[in-house]
Design a protein around this motif. Structure first.
Motif, mmCIF file in Angstrom:
data_model
loop_
_atom_site.group_PDB
_atom_site.id
_atom_site.type_symbol
_atom_site.label_atom_id
_atom_site.label_comp_id
_atom_site.label_asym_id
_atom_site.label_seq_id
_atom_site.Cartn_x
_atom_site.Cartn_y
_atom_site.Cartn_z
ATOM 1 N N GLU A 1 2.834 2.542 -4.033
ATOM 2 C CA GLU A 1 2.308 3.423 -5.078
ATOM 3 C C GLU A 1 2.678 4.886 -4.823
ATOM 4 O O GLU A 1 3.218 5.545 -5.718
ATOM 5 C CB GLU A 1 0.795 3.246 -5.197
ATOM 6 N N PRO A 2 2.425 5.423 -3.616
ATOM 7 C CA PRO A 2 2.875 6.805 -3.385
ATOM 8 C C PRO A 2 4.393 6.951 -3.426
ATOM 9 O O PRO A 2 4.911 7.987 -3.847
ATOM 10 C CB PRO A 2 2.322 7.136 -1.993
ATOM 11 N N MET B 1 5.461 7.308 -6.961
ATOM 12 C CA MET B 1 5.153 8.660 -7.432
ATOM 13 C C MET B 1 6.197 9.662 -6.943
ATOM 14 O O MET B 1 6.640 10.543 -7.692
ATOM 15 C CB MET B 1 3.764 9.072 -6.965
ATOM 16 N N VAL B 2 6.596 9.525 -5.682
ATOM 17 C CA VAL B 2 7.571 10.457 -5.104
ATOM 18 C C VAL B 2 8.928 10.303 -5.779
ATOM 19 O O VAL B 2 9.559 11.291 -6.187
ATOM 20 C CB VAL B 2 7.692 10.235 -3.580
ATOM 21 N N SER C 1 0.817 -1.218 0.000
ATOM 22 C CA SER C 1 0.000 0.000 0.000
ATOM 23 C C SER C 1 0.844 1.259 0.000
ATOM 24 O O SER C 1 0.394 2.322 -0.444
ATOM 25 C CB SER C 1 -0.939 -0.007 1.217
ATOM 26 N N LEU C 2 2.085 1.146 0.491
ATOM 27 C CA LEU C 2 2.977 2.311 0.521
ATOM 28 C C LEU C 2 3.747 2.486 -0.783
ATOM 29 O O LEU C 2 4.298 3.570 -1.037
ATOM 30 C CB LEU C 2 3.975 2.171 1.675
#
Length: 406
Positions: free
Chosen positions: A377-378, A381-382, A374-375
């Motif tokens: 994907e962000p 992006m970062v 769950s972590l």
């Protein structure tokens, strides 16, 4: 014939712990690794040689995976529980398997059984696929007349272990994917996009911002030495894979290092504790003596630190030491695990208590992998945003600066 491709099949002869002569075929990357695997299983290798290739080739097909063995074990357990004779069960499972290599393996074992060998003896000839733990449990089931029950336990154990392995691979895949994708995109920008901007900047006749100079310099370096960079990375990757396949010491180094890594280390430790608990619970429930069971548990631990500690625990237990005291002395097991084992020893239900420990840690591994997923994907992006966004900003800074002057 455990494997059809002779490139990594070794034919061996040796003697077991009782001095009896044994022989078989094992899949391995080199003779030294095959010898190490045989010694781990309690077999003293006498001859180990590569299996010659068939003159006119053989059947083709994908390799046999642990998942294939897990599925077959469940099929065999189900058929025997339904009253299907052992030989016929192998015939059904073998003929119905879509993988030619797996089909040949099962039919070879069936032929051995028909010639008078026990199931455990037939499986032991293919030690790459059926490890010491598997063979010991089958042997215990045959001696006690409860082969169907033991096969069910083995099938459940295999399914649990494969599930844990799948979760660990899933957890390791995402960080690797981020690094690879980020590198490829960055390389494309540095080689093909940035040089076009650099040509435009040469016409400005003004000093460029520090960030722009840094990115242009990186682009020049990458464009000039790209073959060295890619060659070095490919060479390092190849050396890593070959070292992992061929060097026992390198594998041990990686296993020790993996437990020290942030995030991944605690996850691997939980998986090792789950594997230890599940393996020992399965063997103890099958009636295998504790000291004897610890040999198989050490082999199934999957990490040299845990394997070494378990073998030391085995030696301590053989002198009369309680399991929970040896576990505490190893400093590898959390207090909760040690206390649950102590309660199990006091109550005479160590197998069920270890099964509960395995359930707890398998669930923790599952939750940790889900949390990491769950972590990701962000995080993707970062990482990509910083790399790509940083280069885009660096390229447009001189244009913004020129616009402000005008």
């Amino acid at each position: 014939m455990a494997e059809n491709t002779a490139d990594n099949i070794f034919v061996w002869e040796g003697s077991d712990r009782k001095g009896a002569k044994v022989k078989g075929e094992t899949n391995g990357s080199s003779a030294s690794l095959v010898k190490a695997e045989l010694r781990r299983q309690g077999i003293k290798p006498i001859k180990v040689r590569k299996k010659p290739k068939p003159l006119f080739g053989g059947k083709t097909g994908k390799k046999i995976t642990p998942a294939d063995i897990s599925v077959f074990t469940r099929q065999l357990s189900t058929m025997m529980s339904a009253g299907v004779p052992l030989v016929q069960s192998f015939e059904i499972a073998g003929r119905g398997n879509e993988n030619p290599r797996m089909q040949e393996l099962l039919l070879t074992i069936k032929s051995d059984i028909e010639s008078g060998s026990t199931l455990a003896e037939s499986l032991a000839k293919h030690s790459y696929y059926f490890d010491e733990l598997f063979c010991n449990l089958v042997q215990a089931g045959e001696h006690a007349g409860i082969l169907e029950d033991l096969l069910d336990k083995i099938a459940t154990y295999k399914e649990k272990v494969e599930s844990i392995k799948g979760k660990i691979k899933k957890a390791l895949f995402y960080p690797t994917a981020i690094i690879v994708v980020a590198f490829i995109i960055t390389a494309i920008l540095l080689i093909f996009v940035i040089p076009e901007f650099a040509k435009i900047f040469t016409t400005f006749g003004a000093d460029l911002p520090a960030l722009t100079l840094f990115v242009v310099g990186a682009s020049d370096f990458f464009s000039e030495y790209w073959y060295l960079i890619f060659g070095g990375l490919l060479g390092a990757g190849y050396a890593f894979v070959e070292g992992k396949k061929r060097s026992v010491k390198f594998n041990h180094f990686l296993q020790r290092l993996s437990l020290k890594l942030p995030i991944i280390g605690p996850l691997l430790k939980k998986a090792a504790i789950a594997r230890f608990s599940r393996t020992l619970s399965t063997m103890f429930a099958a009636g295998v003596p504790l000291v004897e069971a610890m040999n198989s548990v050490a082999g199934a631990a999957g990490n040299i630190i845990f394997s070494t500690a378990i073998l030391k625990m085995r030696d301590e237990i053989s002198t009369g030491q309680q399991l929970n005291i040896s576990m505490r002395a190893s400093n590898l097991f959390p207090n909760m695990v040690v206390q649950m084992v102590a309660i199990g020893e006091e109550a005479g239900s160590i197998d069920s208590m270890l099964a509960k420990v395995a359930d707890i840690y398998e669930q923790e591994v599952d939750d940790a992998v889900d949390a990491m997923s769950s972590l990701m994907e962000p995080l993707i992006m970062v990482v990509l945003g910083v790399l790509i966004g940083g280069m885009v900003v660096a390229m447009y800074l001189p244009i913004f600066k020129l616009g402000a002057v005008v």
